[in-house]
Scaffold this motif. Sequence first.
Motif, PDB file in Angstrom:
ATOM      1  N   ALA A 205       3.218  42.965 -17.071  1.00 29.81           N
ATOM      2  CA  ALA A 205       2.055  43.825 -16.842  1.00 29.81           C
ATOM      3  C   ALA A 205       0.879  43.339 -17.676  1.00 29.81           C
ATOM      4  O   ALA A 205      -0.263  43.357 -17.223  1.00 29.81           O
ATOM      5  CB  ALA A 205       2.404  45.268 -17.229  1.00 29.81           C
ATOM      6  N   LYS A 206       1.161  42.916 -18.902  1.00 29.60           N
ATOM      7  CA  LYS A 206       0.079  42.447 -19.784  1.00 29.60           C
ATOM      8  C   LYS A 206       0.391  41.024 -20.197  1.00 29.60           C
ATOM      9  O   LYS A 206       1.546  40.687 -20.457  1.00 29.60           O
ATOM     10  CB  LYS A 206      -0.014  43.329 -21.025  1.00 29.60           C
ATOM     11  CG  LYS A 206      -0.540  44.704 -20.737  1.00 29.60           C
ATOM     12  CD  LYS A 206      -0.663  45.543 -21.995  1.00 29.60           C
ATOM     13  CE  LYS A 206      -0.979  46.986 -21.623  1.00 29.60           C
ATOM     14  NZ  LYS A 206      -0.977  47.876 -22.783  1.00 29.60           N
ATOM     15  N   VAL A 207      -0.608  40.204 -20.260  1.00 30.26           N
ATOM     16  CA  VAL A 207      -0.399  38.790 -20.578  1.00 30.26           C
ATOM     17  C   VAL A 207      -1.130  38.440 -21.876  1.00 30.26           C
ATOM     18  O   VAL A 207      -2.355  38.386 -21.904  1.00 30.26           O
ATOM     19  CB  VAL A 207      -0.913  37.895 -19.433  1.00 30.26           C
ATOM     20  CG1 VAL A 207      -0.706  36.426 -19.777  1.00 30.26           C
ATOM     21  CG2 VAL A 207      -0.213  38.254 -18.130  1.00 30.26           C
ATOM     22  N   PRO A 208      -0.382  38.230 -22.933  1.00 25.69           N
ATOM     23  CA  PRO A 208      -1.029  37.881 -24.199  1.00 25.69           C
ATOM     24  C   PRO A 208      -1.367  36.386 -24.247  1.00 25.69           C
ATOM     25  O   PRO A 208      -0.801  35.593 -23.493  1.00 25.69           O
ATOM     26  CB  PRO A 208       0.033  38.218 -25.250  1.00 25.69           C
ATOM     27  CG  PRO A 208       1.328  38.122 -24.528  1.00 25.69           C
ATOM     28  CD  PRO A 208       1.070  38.340 -23.075  1.00 25.69           C
ATOM     29  N   SER A 209      -2.260  36.029 -25.119  1.00 19.62           N
ATOM     30  CA  SER A 209      -2.727  34.633 -25.205  1.00 19.62           C
ATOM     31  C   SER A 209      -1.814  33.813 -26.110  1.00 19.62           C
ATOM     32  O   SER A 209      -2.238  33.219 -27.080  1.00 19.62           O
ATOM     33  CB  SER A 209      -4.154  34.616 -25.745  1.00 19.62           C
ATOM     34  OG  SER A 209      -4.216  35.333 -26.974  1.00 19.62           O
ATOM     35  N   VAL A 210      -0.535  33.817 -25.753  1.00 18.61           N
ATOM     36  CA  VAL A 210       0.472  33.113 -26.552  1.00 18.61           C
ATOM     37  C   VAL A 210       1.148  32.074 -25.672  1.00 18.61           C
ATOM     38  O   VAL A 210       1.656  32.408 -24.611  1.00 18.61           O
ATOM     39  CB  VAL A 210       1.529  34.099 -27.089  1.00 18.61           C
ATOM     40  CG1 VAL A 210       2.553  33.367 -27.927  1.00 18.61           C
ATOM     41  CG2 VAL A 210       0.866  35.210 -27.898  1.00 18.61           C
ATOM     42  N   SER A 211       1.146  30.824 -26.118  1.00 20.41           N
ATOM     43  CA  SER A 211       1.709  29.747 -25.303  1.00 20.41           C
ATOM     44  C   SER A 211       2.917  29.121 -25.989  1.00 20.41           C
ATOM     45  O   SER A 211       2.939  28.940 -27.198  1.00 20.41           O
ATOM     46  CB  SER A 211       0.656  28.674 -25.053  1.00 20.41           C
ATOM     47  OG  SER A 211      -0.389  29.214 -24.267  1.00 20.41           O
ATOM     48  N   LEU A 212       3.893  28.792 -25.154  1.00 18.04           N
ATOM     49  CA  LEU A 212       5.177  28.268 -25.646  1.00 18.04           C
ATOM     50  C   LEU A 212       5.384  26.828 -25.195  1.00 18.04           C
ATOM     51  O   LEU A 212       5.180  26.502 -24.029  1.00 18.04           O
ATOM     52  CB  LEU A 212       6.320  29.133 -25.092  1.00 18.04           C
ATOM     53  CG  LEU A 212       7.743  28.576 -25.263  1.00 18.04           C
ATOM     54  CD1 LEU A 212       8.202  28.710 -26.716  1.00 18.04           C
ATOM     55  CD2 LEU A 212       8.723  29.294 -24.332  1.00 18.04           C
ATOM     56  N   ILE A 213       5.833  25.990 -26.136  1.00 22.34           N
ATOM     57  CA  ILE A 213       6.317  24.647 -25.790  1.00 22.34           C
ATOM     58  C   ILE A 213       7.774  24.592 -26.241  1.00 22.34           C
ATOM     59  O   ILE A 213       8.048  24.776 -27.433  1.00 22.34           O
ATOM     60  CB  ILE A 213       5.533  23.541 -26.536  1.00 22.34           C
ATOM     61  CG1 ILE A 213       4.023  23.799 -26.468  1.00 22.34           C
ATOM     62  CG2 ILE A 213       5.896  22.169 -25.988  1.00 22.34           C
ATOM     63  CD1 ILE A 213       3.212  22.895 -27.410  1.00 22.34           C
ATOM     64  N   ALA A 214       8.702  24.381 -25.312  1.00 20.89           N
ATOM     65  CA  ALA A 214      10.112  24.465 -25.665  1.00 20.89           C
ATOM     66  C   ALA A 214      10.884  23.273 -25.141  1.00 20.89           C
ATOM     67  O   ALA A 214      10.455  22.610 -24.191  1.00 20.89           O
ATOM     68  CB  ALA A 214      10.715  25.760 -25.124  1.00 20.89           C
TER      69      ALA A 214
END
Lengths: 696, 696
Positions: B150-159
């Motif tokens: 529902a909500k998209v935070p400005s957090v990005s993942l590299i895995a």
Amino acid sequence: MQKFFNPASIIMIGAPRNTGPGTYNGIETMLRYGYGGRLYPVNPKADHICGLKAYPSVAAVPETADLALISVGRDHVIRALEHCIQAGIRHVIIISQGFSDADQHGRQLQEKIARLSRASGVRVVGPNTMGVLNNFRNLSTGFIDLVIPAKVPSVSLIAQTGLIQVASQNFAYRAWGKAIDIGNACDVDFVDLLEYFGNDPETSIIVLHMEGVLRGREFLDTASRITLKKPIIALKTGRSNAGATAALSHTGSLVGDDAVSDAAFRRAGIIRVRNNLDMAVAIRSLLRFGELSGPRLGVITATGAAGIMAMDAAEDFGLTIADLPSGLADKLKHGKPDWIHVGNPIDIWPLGMIGRTYGKIYQLALSALLKSDDVDAVLSIIPDFRSPLHPDTEVFDAVRDARKEAGNSKPLAMWVYMGNAATEEKFEEVDGVACFSSVDQAMEGLSYCRQHHQILRRTIPSQRHFPYDQRSLSALIKKGREEKALLGEDALRFIAAFGIPITRGVIAKTWEEIKKAVVSLDYPLVLKVTGRDFLHKSDWGGVTTNIEDISDLHQAYQSITKNIQLKHPQARIEGYQLQEQAIGKELLIGLKRDSHFGPVIACGLGGIYTEVFKDISREIVPIGRREAEKMLTSLRIYPLLKGIRGEMGVDWESLLETLERLSFLATEISDLAELDVNPLLVDASGCKAVDARIIW
Amino acid sequence: MQKFFNPASIIMIGAPRNTGPGTYNGIETMLRYGYGGRLYPVNPKADHICGLKAYPSVAAVPETADLALISVGRDHVIRALEHCIQAGIRHVIIISQGFSDADQHGRQLQEKIARLSRASGVRVVGPNTMGVLNNFRNLSTGFIDLVIPAKVPSVSLIAQTGLIQVASQNFAYRAWGKAIDIGNACDVDFVDLLEYFGNDPETSIIVLHMEGVLRGREFLDTASRITLKKPIIALKTGRSNAGATAALSHTGSLVGDDAVSDAAFRRAGIIRVRNNLDMAVAIRSLLRFGELSGPRLGVITATGAAGIMAMDAAEDFGLTIADLPSGLADKLKHGKPDWIHVGNPIDIWPLGMIGRTYGKIYQLALSALLKSDDVDAVLSIIPDFRSPLHPDTEVFDAVRDARKEAGNSKPLAMWVYMGNAATEEKFEEVDGVACFSSVDQAMEGLSYCRQHHQILRRTIPSQRHFPYDQRSLSALIKKGREEKALLGEDALRFIAAFGIPITRGVIAKTWEEIKKAVVSLDYPLVLKVTGRDFLHKSDWGGVTTNIEDISDLHQAYQSITKNIQLKHPQARIEGYQLQEQAIGKELLIGLKRDSHFGPVIACGLGGIYTEVFKDISREIVPIGRREAEKMLTSLRIYPLLKGIRGEMGVDWESLLETLERLSFLATEISDLAELDVNPLLVDASGCKAVDARIIW
């Protein structure tokens, strides 16, 4: 205690007239919680409260209730208690605040309550308490409107706060079975309640929240007995120095040194946790799994990444990854491409996806692990996609069937990511399954069960008795008690009387006396200045070592005397201590009387690194040979004591016996405050105390 | 990189014909996830897939797509990639497994993919990946049917796994903004993606999951730049030895020594977390709070017990309890009984209950704490009773209004016990509020923000340049490279060329040579046997210390020679090392070349306790004076180096410079594998290397 948890009738003194939002009416909350017994509100200004007849006084109540709750201003509490005693009531909970939690007047009031309780034999819980919760009987004496739990586990809580009793969803697993807030504990305390829950068939796990310790030795003895049957989990707060101060002002209880608490809990077989999340994990895993008989884990994951996380966490929590049961790899790989690796952790994703047999492969792997004699528990890390597109990854049935196939209840810890509370509840319908929120929590949970297994099998220390010459001690004891301390040769002779080896030495006042004394000693020698003014002798140029002959000795005598006279003319030289020089590794051994748990024995690294590395182990006195051994092996310097790189180790037997003798000393001379042997030099030929200090 | 996350068109090579449950059809899952671009399934056996026209080949697709997904058997991947290259496609994600994650054949295939990528300039993600998630564009290339957040935070993942991308509810705060699984990372790796997310306006926090390190130095340099603007959080797994082995077989990446990772992350300003729960806590608090400018906490609780827990946790996480703002106690106590204590933590229960002004009191306390210059953040531990009887304890409005009154966004960390997700969401509507599941997690969260504050303000190391005589070194370097090692005097002369102080000494082969050499040295001296057969000289009776004159020296020479001849007749004495005897505290300094991050400099306690206490600090080379200082002050033996109990400390300047010179050495001589100076003796007059060993 039974009546506190199962009262057939309760009177409440100070029941509010008002009900509804914001009134914190205990009658109302008890009724809402479904209390089924008889309830008597006492309030002279009310006719009825919540539809129940209100009574003007305790005397007016038509029966002698099993339990009375007192919730009136602090200055009216004693009168209310007296009324209860007169009415023949035997169990009272004092909810009111403002006693030892508050000020001097409050402390005096509380002492009076305690005296009344002792004199009358009426048992009092509190003051400053939310009282009792019994979810087997829908009883909640607190004034908070709580949700009635759907399932009631056999877990009982004893706390020094209402917080944990109320916030069961944050501290417990689902709910508490029974809970009690002992508040300021003027009468009923941990020992009473441990005794009760220890024998309570509705309690299989006991949880403690402690800010301070009460009746320390009895607590230890009681807990030690119970933990041979049921696990006890403790959250001891006030760990920090700041926290300890707050505990003092909060419940009026004293908080001891945290390392002593650790030693005490270890001795009693109590499992210590650090916060609410750890508490919930410990309860869940102990309740679902019981004990864990070995450290070897089988791991099933749906990603290689989670397998690596499991290995990291296993190491953190002292568990190991089992060898894959023989033959299982072939069975799992049957018909799959050659390049698929199968090991433990078992990554079931490629195995399950190729050929679309996820559930089958999962069940095959799980039942093999559960059945294997080389696997003590299984950890499963799998997704719950909760999507109509991925029904093939649902493994509820596989878990149930694998468990049936295996025919045992070996722990199966699961982390079902992307799942929710319903997922966990469903999996936990299967016996011996518990769900956790992370790999680490799952490992943590298993580690508590491992602890429990070891606690159940632990041996009780048996301290040896050593003969000693009481007469030769009596003068030293007299001097020690008078002067509050024994130092140097006195202290060494004191411990020598208990058979602890010391370096031979004498005290001399003049050069003539030194010359006379030296004939009874063997070179090399050490000469030290003595006197109250010299606490850290070596800083003052007051010590000479490596004295090889009489000329060295004379030179040492002169240079020490000159040094002191020059640098510290105001310091008084009381004498000279002449000792045979010992060599070896520098240890420290000692005793400290803890105000709660009595004497604590310590040993560890001595010398300049003592404070830096604090490599010290502690045990509650008494200890036997086994505990002495554990104290030494748990030290970080243990490899150096045992000898590394072909170097000879120290005389193990002499070191163990020295610790045993020190423990025995502590039980014989019960009024010592502190005893330090520092250094104790130890090498392959034995150990020798070089300096000691005893405080009464 | 932009095209990987925002492709206007995607072709999928190997799109399955079948759709629905159990098919893992990427076309279907992308459509369900709401991908709004053009989608081209490539499958020669299908006409339509999910209602989209299917194409027999890449060449048949009517446009050059921004992105291609390849999901075919591993032996068909290279052909598919070649087709993409021929079609002019610049961005490819290879989902297929069975490459460096599998066997030798797979490794060869992967190398070929990498070569194709390099030669063509086509960027490749994977193989062995779930690809990309971009919640700002409803793009999910994985084959799992995920819930749209529902909500998209400005957090990005590299895995290096799909696990974390998929299980966002367990690892993230609410969801990921963008995520990418780099899989085996044959081309696109951490450095590329850090660079991209570092400049991405939709990314304010970058989260890494690392099993192995790729392009270590570039990674450090890139991360170091970014962490001066945005926080980077890293979960580095494969910490354990067992885990490291698994990482090797899992993604084919190498896992370095965990302590080196710690040093590298510290250098780059990366915040390290240990598991999914910590990761979620770090993201939540960094996202909600940003930085924390100081350690001083104001605490508001509804029970004294929670206040004590807060003090314990503050100490654990390096935070402190602030002084209560002056005047606040009086304001809060106004009109209340005298015996109520008001301190920090503020227990608002008695204050709020007496007079029934809970919300007002809460707001008064909170706004005062938020406004105070002596408080850096507030922790609030309160219940959410969710009962119609206790509306008075709801503090939503109080929190909102206090925040408004204070007019700042100082962090307010809350633990709302008995609450649920809705409670947390409601509180988090207020700016600068974050909710946690325990006191410890709240403190942990605040501690990450404190770290972030310090990282933003850190200085970049500046290594000094020291003049040195390259010519005198060249012979030693030649010998070292040839023999793969330099020992004893050679190694000492090597470091001396870089200005590191050494004890003077010589190597002599005979008694005549010893006699000749001794005139250039000052007594006391040490004589040691040398030779390849003597690794641990002192174990073999091969060392004599305290040599005061020529007769001592001769005796030492004879006894060492006899000792060796008697006890180890097969060992060859190559010579004798004669050194001036140094005194002081035993330290160890050294270098180790890490395969990922290059040279690492270490210093710590030397001597017999080195292995026991492992009191070593490590830094990535280069270091400047500030880092050298940090290395020393972070040691546990630091107080001993500084001098305690009036004892003189060591020569600080000389020790710092020695470390700086060693770092400089490491950058100048870039092919050293290991260098050990052990012991380095240090006292008030300076430091001196006594023995050294260098491995090429």
